[in-house]
Design a protein around this motif. Structure first.
Motif, PDB file in Angstrom:
ATOM      1  N   PRO A   1      71.069   5.770 -91.895  1.00  0.00           N
ATOM      2  CA  PRO A   1      71.475   5.196 -93.185  1.00  0.00           C
ATOM      3  C   PRO A   1      72.357   6.087 -94.050  1.00  0.00           C
ATOM      4  O   PRO A   1      72.478   5.831 -95.236  1.00  0.00           O
TER       5      PRO A   1
ATOM      6  N   VAL B   1      74.123   9.976 -95.425  1.00  0.00           N
ATOM      7  CA  VAL B   1      73.740  11.336 -95.810  1.00  0.00           C
ATOM      8  C   VAL B   1      73.887  11.500 -97.324  1.00  0.00           C
ATOM      9  O   VAL B   1      74.534  10.679 -97.984  1.00  0.00           O
ATOM     10  N   VAL B   2      73.272  12.544 -97.840  1.00  0.00           N
ATOM     11  CA  VAL B   2      73.518  12.892 -99.244  1.00  0.00           C
ATOM     12  C   VAL B   2      74.188  14.267 -99.346  1.00  0.00           C
ATOM     13  O   VAL B   2      74.256  14.838-100.429  1.00  0.00           O
ATOM     14  N   GLY B   3      74.686  14.766 -98.204  1.00  0.00           N
ATOM     15  CA  GLY B   3      75.450  16.002 -98.258  1.00  0.00           C
ATOM     16  C   GLY B   3      74.619  17.252 -98.427  1.00  0.00           C
ATOM     17  O   GLY B   3      75.059  18.232 -99.035  1.00  0.00           O
ATOM     18  N   THR B   4      73.407  17.239 -97.867  1.00  0.00           N
ATOM     19  CA  THR B   4      72.553  18.420 -97.978  1.00  0.00           C
ATOM     20  C   THR B   4      73.025  19.514 -97.027  1.00  0.00           C
ATOM     21  O   THR B   4      73.370  19.220 -95.880  1.00  0.00           O
ATOM     22  N   ALA B   5      73.048  20.736 -97.504  1.00  0.00           N
ATOM     23  CA  ALA B   5      73.391  21.870 -96.641  1.00  0.00           C
ATOM     24  C   ALA B   5      72.667  23.099 -97.158  1.00  0.00           C
ATOM     25  O   ALA B   5      72.291  23.174 -98.336  1.00  0.00           O
TER      26      ALA B   5
ATOM     27  N   ILE C   1      65.862  22.874-102.028  1.00  0.00           N
ATOM     28  CA  ILE C   1      66.904  21.853-102.113  1.00  0.00           C
ATOM     29  C   ILE C   1      66.412  20.526-101.527  1.00  0.00           C
ATOM     30  O   ILE C   1      66.885  19.462-101.926  1.00  0.00           O
ATOM     31  N   ASP C   2      65.460  20.576-100.600  1.00  0.00           N
ATOM     32  CA  ASP C   2      64.938  19.330-100.016  1.00  0.00           C
ATOM     33  C   ASP C   2      64.377  18.406-101.091  1.00  0.00           C
ATOM     34  O   ASP C   2      64.539  17.179-101.013  1.00  0.00           O
ATOM     35  N   ALA C   3      63.688  18.979-102.063  1.00  0.00           N
ATOM     36  CA  ALA C   3      63.120  18.153-103.136  1.00  0.00           C
ATOM     37  C   ALA C   3      64.252  17.404-103.834  1.00  0.00           C
ATOM     38  O   ALA C   3      64.172  16.194-104.049  1.00  0.00           O
TER      39      ALA C   3
ATOM     40  N   ALA D   1      67.218  16.795-102.639  1.00  0.00           N
ATOM     41  CA  ALA D   1      67.870  15.871-101.698  1.00  0.00           C
ATOM     42  C   ALA D   1      67.132  14.531-101.675  1.00  0.00           C
ATOM     43  O   ALA D   1      67.754  13.466-101.644  1.00  0.00           O
ATOM     44  N   ILE D   2      65.806  14.585-101.702  1.00  0.00           N
ATOM     45  CA  ILE D   2      65.038  13.333-101.645  1.00  0.00           C
ATOM     46  C   ILE D   2      65.139  12.588-102.979  1.00  0.00           C
ATOM     47  O   ILE D   2      65.164  11.358-103.012  1.00  0.00           O
ATOM     48  N   CYS D   3      65.232  13.322-104.071  1.00  0.00           N
ATOM     49  CA  CYS D   3      65.438  12.674-105.374  1.00  0.00           C
ATOM     50  C   CYS D   3      66.795  11.967-105.408  1.00  0.00           C
ATOM     51  O   CYS D   3      66.909  10.838-105.883  1.00  0.00           O
TER      52      CYS D   3
ATOM     53  N   TRP E   1      68.519  10.954-102.805  1.00  0.00           N
ATOM     54  CA  TRP E   1      68.414   9.853-101.832  1.00  0.00           C
ATOM     55  C   TRP E   1      67.799   8.611-102.480  1.00  0.00           C
ATOM     56  O   TRP E   1      68.247   7.494-102.256  1.00  0.00           O
ATOM     57  N   ASN E   2      66.763   8.836-103.296  1.00  0.00           N
ATOM     58  CA  ASN E   2      66.058   7.721-103.923  1.00  0.00           C
ATOM     59  C   ASN E   2      66.644   7.304-105.266  1.00  0.00           C
ATOM     60  O   ASN E   2      66.041   6.511-105.993  1.00  0.00           O
TER      61      ASN E   2
ATOM     62  N   MET F   1      66.864   8.731-108.106  1.00  0.00           N
ATOM     63  CA  MET F   1      65.987   8.970-109.256  1.00  0.00           C
ATOM     64  C   MET F   1      66.804   9.468-110.451  1.00  0.00           C
ATOM     65  O   MET F   1      67.823  10.128-110.281  1.00  0.00           O
TER      66      MET F   1
END
Lengths: 480, 480
Positions: free
Chosen positions: B347, B349-353, B427-429, B431-433, B435-436, B438
């Motif tokens: 679905p 990406v949000v460009g996480t690196a 950064i994962d936190a 990234a999920i925000c 993604w959703n 928020m």
């Protein structure tokens, strides 16, 4: 009360109370001249404000050098910000009809002020915190002078450290294998003491599943802690007063005698609700004070925040008691903003918790398997073993991730991680997934950060989600 | 082709291609006897399959001991699972109408098989990966024999290490200060070499804001790397063939001469799309192969996955090229499941690196300030300095968190973290925000894990969200 002014009384000077007090003042000032002038009076029974109770085990263990290190903001700092702060003063009654609190000074006071009195309020904030749970068995009502300690307040910590450093303690029994119990046990191991943890459940940390708890038990025992599981304490044996009256042993229902020179209560805490209940402020289903998202109680003009309040669990929908500094700070902020004329909400919790026991990091969020089943979900669970970095990197550490998902919808209901350095904080990813009601299928597609020093190419969280998605698919197929 | 069988040809034997190949077989087998029997033929030009290209810098730096350590699954393992794998074989043409690929063997071969040929397919998977970008300037078309190296494949890594260990290299120039460039620079520092990184931008890692990049520049320089910013390379000077023909210096448009014995191309990669383009498979706006959420290209029966494909950025809505092993693995899995008769989606990406440069950890997700502005958002940005643990804990390390939010809606558009040990994976936190979708107001209420060894009572992410929410509120008030 001065005309045109509104007076707020805050009961309790730790995180929640002082956050409410400062935010209320700050908001009210921002809204001047349109807002009403606010006067804030805060009462604290103890000798410190705004401190980190969660840090006490690390102070006991010597990792934190001083009591002052745990204090975020001193009474003097609060006073400089305009709060009328009354230290060493306990609020003993609230009259909601008369809008007054009555108080008395506790302990020794170095001034000539009145020993008791009463003050009026327009709005009240109850932030009375929590008290350690004690076993309902003979002897457990003994206090620090008998070597029986709690670890809820800085004053508790001071008493415990003084006792540990008195030279008379070699053997410690910690009653309860929850977060605080394990953290204090480790602190005592660091001090070179012989430590026994005794608990009712089969594995430590009742908030994680037993298979994950078994990993924790292994780690705790590996550090030299004597862990006694499946045993209920039934008595605390004290020496006769003539021989000092201190604790000699803890007895269990299973017939064990655990000799010791000091006992720590690690059974968790109960909300301090006596004042609220007596004043007629309604409690919630958990027994803590019921509040809405704005931290308003069901009594007019009365707010509550922190460890004395109930929070809404966003997965189970239940009112629960989750005493944690991070919630207390947020709730205090929300209460203060609303009191001061702004608007903010505390939208509930997903039950995230983390700790480090010896070298093992443990995180959990959402519902455990048992909690999910109790809440009426039909669940699938999966557990995977992976590493904190790419497996070929020199610092790779083991991590196990367990997920609990709703079998029908695939919604992630909860997660648990146990592993070494770099494992624990991964629970945040799962906490945010649970918060957003994501399905495990969605979770496995998440764009989590990947580079060899930080994760395998499939992050442990994603591997677990992938396995959970397969389990949900299989369950659906076999149901269909 | 055998009757009743369907043949899948996979072009490219790294993560995406081999994930697609194995998933396709696995799915097809699960669906037997209802599904069609699947034959999977995979072509790989190089000498290894399913390896971690991202791990090459750590192999070069000596943290990973061997080439084999980076290989997740060898050709033999793939063959044992039923894949007809042709190593050292390059697909040089695709005829979509005739449903054939033509191939030729590359390099030395130790068998008497044909040197070229063609094979039919029913379905095709293009997983041709990416090639290093090279400056469009004289000399940069030189190869490893001249001391000019890429770091995309294991074979590149082998050549680079052999050259570094030949004894003739003291000074290295890395062209480009992106992720790979900085990681290789650090690897060369670990080998005791004099390293210069030259880049066009003002600060390293163009995907983070300049103020965060400045922290990275400081760390890179602190480790002894000579960092030259704001300079475009304009030429690569080689010794005459009579003197070995190796690189002598890199020249910049600003007139700098950077003497060196070896050059590494760290400018990132471009998608390998020549084969697809020539076959008539449509490309997307980014120049990479366009695919849908099922990894289907716009050509009938042709799928694509990995570094040669375009992905949808969930925040900007744009088609972008984000070559990363973690996406390649997920996309290959999705293509394989769909090929094999199942259903799965990628679905976007949000460009996480994330990367670690020297002792500094850097993570980014979503849109940077510049990207957000380019995408038409009116943004507020905030940056906060905090610590990775409670400030009073002995292991507390600094971390800076920067957030980019939409001024009107408060939606979190992106985040960046720079700090020491324990900072990066936070950064994962975010990234999920992102993604959703928020808002920063929602983010500040999140139930993130708190205990003194893991976070301050207000997690750095929450402090940043709180400040961002204030900034959004202020912006709304001043607009209103």
């Amino acid at each position: 009360m001065a005309a045109g002014r509104s007076r707020v009384v805050v009961v309790g000077g730790d995180a929640a109370g002082m956050a409410a007090a400062s935010q209320a003042l700050q908001q009210a000032r921002q809204r001047q001249p349109r807002g009403r002038e606010l006067e804030v009076v805060a009462f604290e029974r103890g000798s410190a404000t705004s401190y980190s109770a969660c840090g006490i085990p690390y102070w006991v263990g010597g990792l934190v050098g001083s009591r002052e290190g745990l204090i975020a903001r001193s009474p003097e700092e609060h006073r400089r910000r305009g709060i009328d702060l009354r230290m060493g003063t306990e609020v003993v009654g609230v009259d909601l009809a008369a809008r007054t609190v009555t108080w008395r000074r506790v302990g020794d006071q170095d001034d000539d002020g009145p020993r008791e009195g009463s003050d009026g309020f327009d709005q009240l904030v109850i932030a009375t915190g929590a008290v350690p749970r004690r076993p309902d068995a003979p002897g457990f009502d003994a206090g620090p002078e008998a070597g029986v300690h709690g670890v809820q307040t800085l004053d508790d910590g001071s008493a415990l450290i003084a006792d540990l450093e008195s030279g008379r303690v070699r053997r410690v029994v910690v009653v309860g294998g929850g977060y605080i119990g394990l953290e204090v046990a480790e602190a005592c191991v660091l001090r070179g003491l012989h430590v026994t943890v005794v608990q009712r459940g089969a594995t430590p940390l009742g908030t994680v599943d037993d298979d994950m708890g078994a990993l924790i038990a292994e780690a705790v025992r590996g550090e030299g802690v004597h862990l006694v599981t499946g045993e209920e304490v039934c008595g605390l044996e004290l020496a006769p007063a003539s021989e000092g009256g201190r604790v000699r042993a803890v007895h269990t229902a299973g017939g064990l005698e655990l000799p010791c020179d000091l006992v720590v209560m690690g059974l968790g805490v109960a909300p301090s609700v006596a004042l609220a209940r007596e004043a007629g402020v309604p409690l919630g289903e958990s027994g803590a004070i019921a509040v809405d998202v704005a931290q308003r109680t069901r009594a007019e003009g009365v707010w509550a925040a922190g460890d004395c309040t109930e929070v809404r669990h966003r997965v189970s929908g239940r009112g629960v008691h989750v005493p944690l500094g991070t919630h207390a700070n947020k709730q205090g902020r929300v209460a203060g903003i609303n009191l001061g004329g702004g608007y903010a909400t505390f939208p509930g919790v997903v039950g995230t918790a983390i700790t480090k026991v010896c070298r093992v990091e443990i995180g959990r969020t959402g519902l455990s398997t048992e909690e999910a089943t109790d809440a009426g979900f039909q669940v699938v669970t999966v557990a995977v073993d992976s590493t904190t970095t790419a497996g070929y990197m020199p610092g790779a550490e083991p991590v196990r991730v367990k997920l609990v998902a709703d079998e029908r919808s695939g919604r992630l209901l909860g997660g648990q991680v146990v592993g070494r350095s770099g494992a624990g904080k991964r629970i945040d990813a799962l906490a945010i997934c649970v918060w957003n009601e994501m399905t495990v299928e969605e979770v496995l597609s998440l764009d989590l950060a990947y580079a060899p020093p930080f994760a395998p190419v499939w992050d442990p969280v994603l591997i677990a989600a992938r396995k959970a998605a397969q389990a949900v698919e299989s369950a659906c197929r076999s149901d269909g």
